[in-house]
Design an enzyme around this catalytic site. Structure first.
Site, mmCIF file in Angstrom:
data_model
loop_
_atom_site.group_PDB
_atom_site.id
_atom_site.type_symbol
_atom_site.label_atom_id
_atom_site.label_comp_id
_atom_site.label_asym_id
_atom_site.label_seq_id
_atom_site.Cartn_x
_atom_site.Cartn_y
_atom_site.Cartn_z
ATOM 1 N N GLU A 25 1.434 -1.644 -0.132
ATOM 2 C CA GLU A 25 0.028 0.013 -0.099
ATOM 3 C C GLU A 25 0.878 1.184 0.204
ATOM 4 O O GLU A 25 1.946 1.324 0.443
ATOM 5 C CB GLU A 25 -0.888 -0.231 1.683
ATOM 6 N N ARG A 39 0.755 10.079 1.332
ATOM 7 C CA ARG A 39 1.572 11.361 2.422
ATOM 8 C C ARG A 39 2.130 12.233 1.464
ATOM 9 O O ARG A 39 2.665 12.483 2.229
ATOM 10 C CB ARG A 39 1.569 10.648 3.540
ATOM 11 N N THR A 68 -4.209 6.091 2.867
ATOM 12 C CA THR A 68 -4.343 7.665 3.188
ATOM 13 C C THR A 68 -5.309 8.189 1.867
ATOM 14 O O THR A 68 -5.323 9.203 1.941
ATOM 15 C CB THR A 68 -3.108 7.943 3.800
ATOM 16 N N LYS A 71 -10.796 -1.694 7.633
ATOM 17 C CA LYS A 71 -9.069 -1.494 8.343
ATOM 18 C C LYS A 71 -9.456 -0.706 9.558
ATOM 19 O O LYS A 71 -9.842 -0.015 9.967
ATOM 20 C CB LYS A 71 -7.925 -0.278 7.514
HETATM 21 C C1 3PG Z 1 -1.154 3.371 8.145
HETATM 22 O O1 3PG Z 1 -1.625 4.318 6.875
HETATM 23 O O2 3PG Z 1 -1.938 2.761 7.716
HETATM 24 C C2 3PG Z 1 -0.709 3.608 8.978
HETATM 25 O O3 3PG Z 1 0.184 4.963 9.211
HETATM 26 C C3 3PG Z 1 0.387 2.063 9.217
HETATM 27 O O4 3PG Z 1 0.016 2.383 10.622
HETATM 28 P P1 3PG Z 1 1.744 1.499 11.534
HETATM 29 O O5 3PG Z 1 2.795 3.027 10.846
HETATM 30 O O6 3PG Z 1 1.946 2.009 12.603
HETATM 31 O O7 3PG Z 1 2.106 0.456 10.937
#
Ligand code: 3PG
Length: 209
Positions: A42, A46, A69, A129
């Site tokens: 994924e 960002r 995101t 999710k």
């Molecule tokens: C996401 O965007 O799904 C999360 O920020 C990922 O979470 P993590 O960085 O705590 O694994």
């Protein structure tokens, strides 16, 4: 009818979440992930270069690449145009879901409460999710939330690392586990692709029965 997220996953249960500051590194990252056995990833929206990263990783082949995101309809459109095969949101947003339907791409909305889960299910999203999984209470919260909704499948993400992976994967409601621990901001800043490969391989090994 849009195919479900599970059919896009084709059985893989580990979803590296990638926030890539420099799009020029996307090919090296794709190589490290596929060398570690990753079959999907994924790419989060960002960073300004997210579309470029998506395009490069989708073209690399060997992995099913989606967008994360995704907060707006415009981002969903740009993600799919760049090659995203699925769309993940941190929260539940009807507009994003409607746009993904229109584009014919599976969408996985984020949920943190039973109310949000009910909305997602009513909108036809049976895979959600759980975000942010660990701060919300981890596997214990997931089990409690899943109990009244046997039709729901979860992709817990947020604060998960290799030490917690097995407990999530052992839960029958969990379709896949997402996280950035395999390719963190620190790894990407150092250009440590060997460590990314190693951590990905370790996660893949733990996810194989
Ligand atoms: C996401 O965007 O799904 C999360 O920020 C990922 O979470 P993590 O960085 O705590 O694994």
């Amino acid at each position: 009818m849009t195919a479900g997220f599970d059919s896009v996953l084709r059985g893989f249960r580990i979803l590296p979440v990638l926030t890539v500051p420099d799009p020029a590194t996307a090919r090296l990252l794709a190589e490290a992930l596929t060398a570690g056995g990753a079959r999907g990833a994924e790419v989060t929206f960002r960073t300004p270069g997210a579309e470029h990263v998506l395009k490069t990783m989708a073209a690399h082949g060997g992995m099913t690449v989606g967008a994360g995101t995704v907060l707006t309809q415009d981002q969903a459109e740009r993600a799919v145009a760049a090659g995203a095969r699925f769309v993940v949101s941190p929260g539940y947003d009807e507009e994003v879901i409607a746009k993904c339907r229109e584009l014919g791409v599976p969408v996985v909305p984020g949920i943190a409460t039973a109310t949000e889960l009910m909305r997602a299910l009513r909108a036809g999203c049976d895979t959600v999710k759980l975000f942010p999984a660990e701060p919300l209470g981890g596997v214990r919260t997931l089990k409690a939330l899943a109990a009244p909704f046997p039709q729901a499948r979860f992709v817990p993400t947020g604060g998960i690392d290799i030490s917690r992976l097995a407990a999530y994967l052992a839960d029958p409601a969990v379709l896949a586990v997402g996280g950035s621990w395999m390719a963190s901001a620190a790894h990407l800043a150092r250009g440590d692709y060997e460590e990314i490969r190693r951590l990905t391989a370790e996660a893949m090994e733990r996810s194989t029965p």
